[in-house]
Design an enzyme around this catalytic site. Structure first.
Site, PDB file in Angstrom:
ATOM      1  N   CYS A   1       0.897  -1.157   0.000  1.00 37.49           N
ATOM      2  CA  CYS A   1       0.000   0.000   0.000  1.00 37.49           C
ATOM      3  C   CYS A   1       0.932   1.202   0.000  1.00 37.49           C
ATOM      4  O   CYS A   1       1.564   1.511   1.010  1.00 37.49           O
ATOM      5  CB  CYS A   1      -0.897   0.030   1.228  1.00 37.49           C
ATOM      6  SG  CYS A   1      -1.822   1.592   1.369  1.00 37.49           S
TER       7      CYS A   1
ATOM      8  N   CYS B   1      -0.645   4.298   2.454  1.00 37.36           N
ATOM      9  CA  CYS B   1      -0.621   4.195   3.932  1.00 37.36           C
ATOM     10  C   CYS B   1      -0.340   2.759   4.352  1.00 37.36           C
ATOM     11  O   CYS B   1       0.813   2.351   4.383  1.00 37.36           O
ATOM     12  CB  CYS B   1      -1.904   4.747   4.546  1.00 37.36           C
ATOM     13  SG  CYS B   1      -3.438   4.079   3.876  1.00 37.36           S
ATOM     14  N   SER B   2      -1.395   1.982   4.645  1.00 36.25           N
ATOM     15  CA  SER B   2      -1.139   0.624   5.136  1.00 36.25           C
ATOM     16  C   SER B   2      -2.339  -0.277   4.876  1.00 36.25           C
ATOM     17  O   SER B   2      -2.613  -1.174   5.659  1.00 36.25           O
ATOM     18  CB  SER B   2      -0.847   0.664   6.631  1.00 36.25           C
ATOM     19  OG  SER B   2      -1.926   1.309   7.292  1.00 36.25           O
ATOM     20  N   CYS B   3      -3.088  -0.022   3.784  1.00 36.85           N
ATOM     21  CA  CYS B   3      -4.278  -0.836   3.489  1.00 36.85           C
ATOM     22  C   CYS B   3      -3.838  -2.295   3.364  1.00 36.85           C
ATOM     23  O   CYS B   3      -2.841  -2.602   2.703  1.00 36.85           O
ATOM     24  CB  CYS B   3      -4.931  -0.362   2.199  1.00 36.85           C
ATOM     25  SG  CYS B   3      -5.535   1.334   2.324  1.00 36.85           S
TER      26      CYS B   3
END
Lengths: 117, 215
Positions: free
Chosen positions: B115, B118-120
């Site tokens: 991702c 961000c951090s999906c």
């Protein structure tokens, strides 16, 4: 560092023995964000975009590239979204944080910490 | 006397601060208590999420999905056609807030998930993302130089193997379906699930053969 103030699960470890969360507040930030997304109080896209912006800010400010920085960015992102969506005000957050700080400082160690009005 | 008093006060002050949570923990306490008061979140829901993701929901779920896909061709096809719907068949509790797409590895294709924003991450089937997945280094380098990143994870690909990098979003996340390793003919789902690593479902691991590491 601080100790978990209640009986939330600890330690946070995976089957492989890695830490899932270093501290309870990190888990609570993600839990609040997911809960607010699930109930459509905030949008998943806004969360992602705001978290991304906070991570970029942290990187630009020279913060270390680690999980502490990540979770601090997630907390800032959640605060920002709640403020921009008018769910909370800066004054409310500041006063409530001070309230908790006073509650911790005035509660004898070992006693349950309760917020006083 | 005055010196003693000063020292005593300092010690009391230090003792009081020793159990004062960190600034971040206090900010979280403030947010949670305000949101609960306003009816925007429920404290039991928050506690349940923390407990589930700390102790129960982890990559084992994903490993069971992969093992089932390896042994049940019809399920595998449904998983590739519509992963979100196929996984509902397994009756896992926990709400997935995004669509899921399965990307299949082969002898000539390797899939890697990142991702960049961000951090999906597909946390409803893999649990909380590992710390390295959230770092700026991985998020930027996985797209720019995937083969180097893979090499750092111990995955060396032949030149003819193409790397597909999938950039997750808030609305669409990815699960890598690794190749079933040879030498596992006749194995049941449980045995196969034990071979599947979390990293293999993100794409930072590839060879899942049971003989790996014993040679």
């Amino acid at each position: 560092m601080s100790q978990p103030e209640d009986c939330r699960p600890h330690p946070f470890v995976t089957e492989e023995g890695d830490a899932v969360f270093d501290e309870a507040w990190q888990a609570q930030v993600l839990a609040m964000a997911e809960s607010l997304i699930s109930s459509s109080q905030i949008s998943a896209n806004d969360w992602s975009a705001t978290l991304g912006a906070e991570l970029r800010n942290a990187d630009a400010a020279g913060a270390p590239d680690n999980s502490e920085t990540y979770y601090k960015a997630a907390l800032s992102a959640l605060e920002r979204l709640l403020l921009s969506d008018d769910h909370l005000t800066t004054t409310e957050i500041t006063e409530r944080k001070e309230g908790w700080e006073k509650a911790y400082l005035s509660t004898p160690h070992g006693q349950p910490v309760e917020l006083k009005n | 006397m005055a010196t003693f008093d000063t020292k005593n006060i300092a010690e009391v002050h230090q003792a009081l601060h020793s159990h004062l949570p960190s600034d971040s923990a206090l900010r979280v306490k403030a947010l949670e208590s305000l949101l609960v008061e306003k009816g925007l979140v429920n404290s039991e829901t928050i506690d349940a999420w923390v407990e589930a993701y700390s102790e129960e929901i982890g990559p084992k779920r994903g490993a069971q999905i992969i093992a089932k896909a390896w042994t049940d061709p019809a399920f595998k096809q449904r998983l590739l056609d519509n992963a979100t719907s196929a996984i509902k068949e397994l009756d896992y509790h926990g709400h997935a807030t995004a669509h899921l797409k399965t990307v299949e590895n082969s002898t000539t294709v390797h899939n890697l998930v990142v991702c960049t924003l961000c951090s999906c991450y597909p946390f409803s089937v893999l649990g909380v993302a590992p710390n390295w997945y959230k770092t700026a280094a991985y998020r930027s380098r996985a797209v720019r130089e995937p083969r180097s990143v893979l090499a750092e994870f111990g995955v060396t690909l032949a030149d003819e193997v193409k790397v597909h990098v999938w950039d997750s979003t808030a609305e669409l996340r990815y699960l890598v379906l690794p190749e079933r390793p040879s030498g596992t003919e006749g194995w049941n789902e449980e045995q196969l699930a034990d071979l599947v690593t979390r990293n293999s479902m993100i794409g930072t691991d590839r060879d899942l053969s049971p003989s790996k590491g014993t040679s």
